[in-house]
Design an enzyme around this catalytic site. Structure first.
Site, PDB file in Angstrom:
ATOM      1  N   GLU A   1       0.848  -1.188   0.000  1.00 44.96           N
ATOM      2  CA  GLU A   1       0.000   0.000   0.000  1.00 44.96           C
ATOM      3  C   GLU A   1       0.887   1.242   0.000  1.00 44.96           C
ATOM      4  O   GLU A   1       1.819   1.326   0.787  1.00 44.96           O
ATOM      5  CB  GLU A   1      -0.939  -0.015   1.220  1.00 44.96           C
ATOM      6  CG  GLU A   1      -1.799   1.215   1.406  1.00 44.96           C
ATOM      7  CD  GLU A   1      -2.595   1.617   0.162  1.00 44.96           C
ATOM      8  OE1 GLU A   1      -3.330   0.785  -0.392  1.00 44.96           O
ATOM      9  OE2 GLU A   1      -2.450   2.780  -0.267  1.00 44.96           O
TER      10      GLU A   1
ATOM     11  N   ASP B   1      -6.577   2.389  -8.715  1.00 46.92           N
ATOM     12  CA  ASP B   1      -6.867   3.761  -9.146  1.00 46.92           C
ATOM     13  C   ASP B   1      -6.842   3.830 -10.675  1.00 46.92           C
ATOM     14  O   ASP B   1      -5.861   3.411 -11.290  1.00 46.92           O
ATOM     15  CB  ASP B   1      -5.838   4.728  -8.554  1.00 46.92           C
ATOM     16  CG  ASP B   1      -5.962   4.818  -7.032  1.00 46.92           C
ATOM     17  OD1 ASP B   1      -7.095   4.727  -6.528  1.00 46.92           O
ATOM     18  OD2 ASP B   1      -4.923   4.961  -6.362  1.00 46.92           O
TER      19      ASP B   1
ATOM     20  N   LYS C   1      -7.071  11.003 -15.982  1.00 43.64           N
ATOM     21  CA  LYS C   1      -6.484  12.150 -16.689  1.00 43.64           C
ATOM     22  C   LYS C   1      -5.246  11.713 -17.466  1.00 43.64           C
ATOM     23  O   LYS C   1      -4.403  10.979 -16.922  1.00 43.64           O
ATOM     24  CB  LYS C   1      -6.080  13.245 -15.694  1.00 43.64           C
ATOM     25  CG  LYS C   1      -7.279  13.953 -15.097  1.00 43.64           C
ATOM     26  CD  LYS C   1      -6.835  15.114 -14.247  1.00 43.64           C
ATOM     27  CE  LYS C   1      -8.065  15.716 -13.585  1.00 43.64           C
ATOM     28  NZ  LYS C   1      -7.771  16.434 -12.369  1.00 43.64           N
TER      29      LYS C   1
ATOM     30  N   PHE D   1     -13.727  -1.057  -1.153  1.00 41.25           N
ATOM     31  CA  PHE D   1     -14.240  -0.316  -2.313  1.00 41.25           C
ATOM     32  C   PHE D   1     -15.363  -1.072  -3.004  1.00 41.25           C
ATOM     33  O   PHE D   1     -16.304  -0.459  -3.495  1.00 41.25           O
ATOM     34  CB  PHE D   1     -13.110   0.058  -3.276  1.00 41.25           C
ATOM     35  CG  PHE D   1     -12.509   1.385  -2.924  1.00 41.25           C
ATOM     36  CD1 PHE D   1     -11.671   1.501  -1.815  1.00 41.25           C
ATOM     37  CD2 PHE D   1     -12.805   2.524  -3.643  1.00 41.25           C
ATOM     38  CE1 PHE D   1     -11.137   2.729  -1.447  1.00 41.25           C
ATOM     39  CE2 PHE D   1     -12.271   3.761  -3.285  1.00 41.25           C
ATOM     40  CZ  PHE D   1     -11.434   3.865  -2.186  1.00 41.25           C
TER      41      PHE D   1
ATOM     42  N   ASP E   1       5.612   1.768  -3.654  1.00 40.65           N
ATOM     43  CA  ASP E   1       4.937   1.779  -4.954  1.00 40.65           C
ATOM     44  C   ASP E   1       5.050   0.344  -5.462  1.00 40.65           C
ATOM     45  O   ASP E   1       6.158  -0.155  -5.708  1.00 40.65           O
ATOM     46  CB  ASP E   1       5.649   2.759  -5.887  1.00 40.65           C
ATOM     47  CG  ASP E   1       5.003   2.800  -7.263  1.00 40.65           C
ATOM     48  OD1 ASP E   1       4.365   1.797  -7.671  1.00 40.65           O
ATOM     49  OD2 ASP E   1       5.145   3.824  -7.945  1.00 40.65           O
TER      50      ASP E   1
HETATM   51  C1  LIG Z   1      -9.317   2.650  -4.881  1.00 36.47           C
HETATM   52  S1  LIG Z   1      -8.303   2.039  -3.622  1.00 36.47           S
HETATM   53  C2  LIG Z   1      -8.775   0.328  -3.461  1.00 36.47           C
HETATM   54  C3  LIG Z   1      -8.356  -0.269  -2.149  1.00 36.47           C
HETATM   55  C4  LIG Z   1      -8.719  -1.753  -1.962  1.00 36.47           C
HETATM   56  N1  LIG Z   1      -8.038  -2.577  -2.948  1.00 36.47           N
HETATM   57  C5  LIG Z   1     -10.213  -1.961  -2.035  1.00 36.47           C
HETATM   58  O1  LIG Z   1     -10.695  -2.560  -3.029  1.00 36.47           O
HETATM   59  O2  LIG Z   1     -10.905  -1.532  -1.114  1.00 36.47           O
HETATM   60  C6  LIG Z   1      -6.735   1.905  -4.452  1.00 36.47           C
HETATM   61  C7  LIG Z   1      -5.589   1.737  -3.449  1.00 36.47           C
HETATM   62  O3  LIG Z   1      -4.389   1.453  -4.151  1.00 36.47           O
HETATM   63  C8  LIG Z   1      -3.340   2.213  -3.580  1.00 36.47           C
HETATM   64  N2  LIG Z   1      -2.313   2.371  -4.628  1.00 36.47           N
HETATM   65  C9  LIG Z   1      -2.448   3.061  -5.792  1.00 36.47           C
HETATM   66  N3  LIG Z   1      -1.334   2.960  -6.535  1.00 36.47           N
HETATM   67  C10 LIG Z   1      -0.484   2.177  -5.820  1.00 36.47           C
HETATM   68  C11 LIG Z   1       0.831   1.699  -6.055  1.00 36.47           C
HETATM   69  N4  LIG Z   1       1.494   1.995  -7.180  1.00 36.47           N
HETATM   70  N5  LIG Z   1       1.415   0.917  -5.123  1.00 36.47           N
HETATM   71  C12 LIG Z   1       0.755   0.598  -3.975  1.00 36.47           C
HETATM   72  N6  LIG Z   1      -0.492   1.027  -3.691  1.00 36.47           N
HETATM   73  C13 LIG Z   1      -1.102   1.796  -4.601  1.00 36.47           C
HETATM   74  C14 LIG Z   1      -4.010   3.514  -3.160  1.00 36.47           C
HETATM   75  O4  LIG Z   1      -3.253   4.188  -2.178  1.00 36.47           O
HETATM   76  C15 LIG Z   1      -5.339   2.992  -2.636  1.00 36.47           C
HETATM   77  O5  LIG Z   1      -5.286   2.644  -1.274  1.00 36.47           O
END
Ligand SMILES: C[S@@+](CC[C@H](N)C(=O)[O-])C[C@H]1O[C@@H](n2cnc3c(N)ncnc32)[C@H](O)[C@@H]1O
Length: 207
Positions: free
Chosen positions: A59, A109, A113, A188, A86
């Site tokens: 995360e 995510d 954009k 989510f 990341d």
């Molecule tokens: C929309 S949330 C979904 C969280 C969870 N998977 C759910 O379904 O409830 C997307 C998550 O991915 C994390 N995230 C986005 N890009 C990431 C990356 N490159 N590496 C690690 N985490 C990432 C964000 O911080 C966020 O907590």
């Protein structure tokens, strides 16, 4: 007694890549990785139902990472760990070839954009890394509410030359962590289901 946070959190500074993921858990067994585990509802429930599998959550956002790490500590399970990174960099740099049983990427995510699109997880480069790290027959499972991003995921996994032939589509069966009517049971998914949004799922396995 609750575990200490230090037992749950992976400190990457202590490792020289490539990393033996088994060492993180101090026990053998297949390793599953969740990319972007957020508050950890899916990974914790799935890990509870599969004590034989080791689950590593990645995360990036500090707030969610801290929240999830604390939950993992309180749940007192031997088979969960989390690291703040990341996921794209971690997977590319630290994870050994053929060492991961499954990748779970739920509600990533979508970065709609144009100037942010390079942050997406589903790019040919990242997916090649996922393929490299999966064991033969290992799965990449994903779900999203975002129709446009789902098109892109499907395109990369099922049509992109040089990638499509590396994977075979498989049925997306609901995760054991899911409640009836859910696909995965993540935060989510629950939020979007309440809002009545459609959910798209895709699973592929390494040929
Ligand atoms: C929309 S949330 C979904 C969280 C969870 N998977 C759910 O379904 O409830 C997307 C998550 O991915 C994390 N995230 C986005 N890009 C990431 C990356 N490159 N590496 C690690 N985490 C990432 C964000 O911080 C966020 O907590």
């Amino acid at each position: 007694m609750a575990k200490a946070l230090e037992e749950i959190i992976v400190d990457l500074d202590k490792f020289i890549p490539p990393m033996d993921l088994g060492v993180l858990f101090g026990r053998s067994g297949p390793v599953h990785i969740e990319v972007g585990c957020g508050k950890g509802t899916f990974i914790l429930n799935q890990a509870k139902r599969h004590p034989e599998i080791n689950f590593l959550g990645i995360e990036w956002a500090n707030e969610f990472y801290r929240y999830c790490a604390d939950r993992m500590r309180r749940w007192e399970m031997a088979n969960v760990r989390i690291l703040r990174a990341d996921a794209r960099e971690f997977i590319g740099r630290f994870v050994k070839d053929s060492s991961v049983g499954a990748f779970h990427v739920y509600f990533p995510d979508p970065w709609p954009k144009r100037r942010h699109q390079k942050r997406r997880f589903f790019t040919p480069e990242n997916i090649r890394q996922v393929w490299r790290c999966l064991v033969g027959g290992g799965q990449l499972r994903t779900a999203t509410d975002h129709a446009e991003y789902f098109e892109i995921m499907s395109q990369v996994l099922l049509q992109e030359p040089g990638i499509a032939e590396l994977f075979e589509p498989v049925e997306f069966y609901p995760a054991d962590a899911a409640d009836p009517g859910e696909w995965v049971g993540s935060n989510f998914e629950r939020k979007y289901m309440k809002e009545g949004r459609p959910i798209y799922t895709l699973a592929v396995k390494k040929r």
